[in-house]
Design a protein around this motif. Sequence first.
Motif, PDB file in Angstrom:
ATOM      1  N   GLU A 149      59.417  81.487  68.925  1.00 46.88           N
ATOM      2  CA  GLU A 149      60.319  80.386  68.588  1.00 46.88           C
ATOM      3  C   GLU A 149      61.288  80.864  67.522  1.00 46.88           C
ATOM      4  O   GLU A 149      60.879  81.406  66.491  1.00 46.88           O
ATOM      5  CB  GLU A 149      59.556  79.169  68.093  1.00 46.88           C
ATOM      6  CG  GLU A 149      60.472  77.974  67.802  1.00 46.88           C
ATOM      7  CD  GLU A 149      59.713  76.711  67.447  1.00 46.88           C
ATOM      8  OE1 GLU A 149      60.240  75.617  67.715  1.00 46.88           O
ATOM      9  OE2 GLU A 149      58.589  76.822  66.910  1.00 46.88           O
ATOM     10  N   ILE A 159      63.471  78.393  72.073  1.00 48.20           N
ATOM     11  CA  ILE A 159      62.277  79.018  72.632  1.00 48.20           C
ATOM     12  C   ILE A 159      62.684  80.387  73.156  1.00 48.20           C
ATOM     13  O   ILE A 159      63.723  80.529  73.798  1.00 48.20           O
ATOM     14  CB  ILE A 159      61.702  78.143  73.758  1.00 48.20           C
ATOM     15  CG1 ILE A 159      61.324  76.764  73.194  1.00 48.20           C
ATOM     16  CG2 ILE A 159      60.514  78.808  74.423  1.00 48.20           C
ATOM     17  CD1 ILE A 159      61.334  75.672  74.229  1.00 48.20           C
ATOM     18  N   GLU A 174      66.417  74.549  72.008  1.00 46.85           N
ATOM     19  CA  GLU A 174      65.552  73.376  71.963  1.00 46.85           C
ATOM     20  C   GLU A 174      66.374  72.094  71.941  1.00 46.85           C
ATOM     21  O   GLU A 174      67.438  72.021  71.326  1.00 46.85           O
ATOM     22  CB  GLU A 174      64.636  73.436  70.748  1.00 46.85           C
ATOM     23  CG  GLU A 174      63.635  74.577  70.821  1.00 46.85           C
ATOM     24  CD  GLU A 174      62.588  74.530  69.722  1.00 46.85           C
ATOM     25  OE1 GLU A 174      62.597  73.570  68.925  1.00 46.85           O
ATOM     26  OE2 GLU A 174      61.748  75.457  69.661  1.00 46.85           O
ATOM     27  N   ASN A 180      59.343  73.181  70.502  1.00 49.31           N
ATOM     28  CA  ASN A 180      58.039  73.549  69.960  1.00 49.31           C
ATOM     29  C   ASN A 180      57.124  74.217  70.990  1.00 49.31           C
ATOM     30  O   ASN A 180      56.153  73.618  71.467  1.00 49.31           O
ATOM     31  CB  ASN A 180      57.335  72.321  69.386  1.00 49.31           C
ATOM     32  CG  ASN A 180      58.133  71.628  68.310  1.00 49.31           C
ATOM     33  OD1 ASN A 180      58.820  72.277  67.532  1.00 49.31           O
ATOM     34  ND2 ASN A 180      58.067  70.311  68.276  1.00 49.31           N
ATOM     35  N   PRO A 181      57.370  75.476  71.323  1.00 49.25           N
ATOM     36  CA  PRO A 181      56.484  76.167  72.264  1.00 49.25           C
ATOM     37  C   PRO A 181      55.063  76.266  71.716  1.00 49.25           C
ATOM     38  O   PRO A 181      54.856  76.629  70.561  1.00 49.25           O
ATOM     39  CB  PRO A 181      57.121  77.552  72.409  1.00 49.25           C
ATOM     40  CG  PRO A 181      57.933  77.734  71.154  1.00 49.25           C
ATOM     41  CD  PRO A 181      58.428  76.363  70.799  1.00 49.25           C
ATOM     42  N   ARG A 182      54.083  75.946  72.577  1.00 47.31           N
ATOM     43  CA  ARG A 182      52.674  75.905  72.149  1.00 47.31           C
ATOM     44  C   ARG A 182      51.863  77.079  72.679  1.00 47.31           C
ATOM     45  O   ARG A 182      51.024  77.624  71.974  1.00 47.31           O
ATOM     46  CB  ARG A 182      52.034  74.601  72.620  1.00 47.31           C
ATOM     47  CG  ARG A 182      52.713  73.343  72.117  1.00 47.31           C
ATOM     48  CD  ARG A 182      52.444  73.115  70.662  1.00 47.31           C
ATOM     49  NE  ARG A 182      53.086  71.907  70.177  1.00 47.31           N
ATOM     50  CZ  ARG A 182      53.030  71.474  68.930  1.00 47.31           C
ATOM     51  NH1 ARG A 182      52.364  72.182  68.027  1.00 47.31           N
ATOM     52  NH2 ARG A 182      53.649  70.374  68.544  1.00 47.31           N
ATOM     53  N   LEU A 192      55.111  73.390  76.173  1.00 52.22           N
ATOM     54  CA  LEU A 192      55.932  72.988  75.036  1.00 52.22           C
ATOM     55  C   LEU A 192      55.949  71.476  74.916  1.00 52.22           C
ATOM     56  O   LEU A 192      55.413  70.759  75.755  1.00 52.22           O
ATOM     57  CB  LEU A 192      57.342  73.562  75.162  1.00 52.22           C
ATOM     58  CG  LEU A 192      58.036  73.523  76.532  1.00 52.22           C
ATOM     59  CD1 LEU A 192      58.619  72.155  76.810  1.00 52.22           C
ATOM     60  CD2 LEU A 192      59.114  74.569  76.599  1.00 52.22           C
TER      61      LEU A 192
END
Length: 331
Positions: A149, A159, A174, A180-182, A192
Motif C-alpha cells: 500500500e 494499492i 484507492e 486498505n489492502p488486507r 481489500l
Amino acid sequence: MNKTWMRAGVLATVAIAVTALGAPADAAVRIPWRPTVLPLPPGAGAGNLTGTDGKGEYTGTFTINGVTQVVSWRNGQPILRGVPSGFERVDANDENDSGVVVGTIHDYESMVSRTYTLDASGYHIKDNPAGYQEVTGVAINTRGDVLGEAYQPRVGSAIVLWRADGSAPVVIPETGDLANPRDLDDDGTILLDSGTGSALWKDGVVRYLSPSPSAQAQGSAIRNGIVVGWRTGQAARWSAPDGWVGLEGGGIATSINKAGLTAGLVPTPSEPQIYGNGVVWRGTVPGVVQGPSGYSRFRPEVAADDGTLAGYASNDLTPSSGVPVIWRLTP
C-alpha cells in the motif's frame, strides 16, 4: 467434520489422527492447541510473530537493543535478520511457504518507507511507484506475488501489486469503494476494503464480499478463495462473495491456512479492547487454545500450513505485542 463434545472424564483415552487441518479425525473431546514460548534473543523487547513458512520457521518484528528488526525462529532458536545499511527499522508482515518474508523498511533521514522481500540471500528492496513516498509491504503469496500500500501527502493512497514475473507493478488508486489492502490469495486475488464492507480484486475485476446493506463486515485474510474476518460483531467465514457463516465463540477471525484452519480472537465487550484471547476453528468447528503459563493475554494471529498457530502472549491489559508463542495440537 462433525464431532460430539463429551464432558471431561467421560473418556479415558482418545485416539487421534491429525489431518491437514491440524484436527483430530475421530476424537470425541476437544484436543487443545498447547503453547510454547519461544526464547528471545539477548536485548529483546516485546514483539509479535506475523508469518511462517508452514514448515517450522516463524518470523516477526521485535525490538533488539532499541532497534526494531526482523527475527526468525528456526528449530526453536531466534535468528536476527539484520537491518540493511541506510535504514533504521525493519518490520515483517508476512512469509510464504518458500520462506520469503515481506514487510516494510524505513529510512528515518529521508522519511521514506519501502517494501522489501527477504530470503536466504538477503534483503531485496523494491522501488516505490512514482509519486509515492511511503510504501508498506502487506502480504506475499505462494508464487511470490507481493501486495503493498502506497501513500503520498496531498496525493492519497494506492494499492500496489508486484507480480512474481517481474513485470511493472500494478498501481490501483484507492477510492471509497476500494481501499486498505488486507491480504493476497495464491491466485493473485486481493482482499481489500470497500464502501460496503470488503471486496475481492483480481485482474481489474471487483467482487463485493458484503453487499449493501451489510456494511458491518470486514475480511481479514483470504486463502484458496475462503475469506475470514468479522460480520456484525461475530467472527465470520465467506466461501463465496454472498455466502457466509458465523464462527462460534469468536469476535474476529484473523488468519486462515490452506486447509481451512482459522485463528481468531474472542470478543470482550466489557474490557478496554473489544477482542481478547485466542480461539481456533477447524473449518467452522471451534477448538481450544491454551494460554502459556504466567501470561493472562494470548493471541494466536497466524494459522500455519502445518497446523500450528503463531502469535504472542502478554500481561498487558491492552496488548499489541509480547513474547513470541507457537501453539501445537497435542493431547
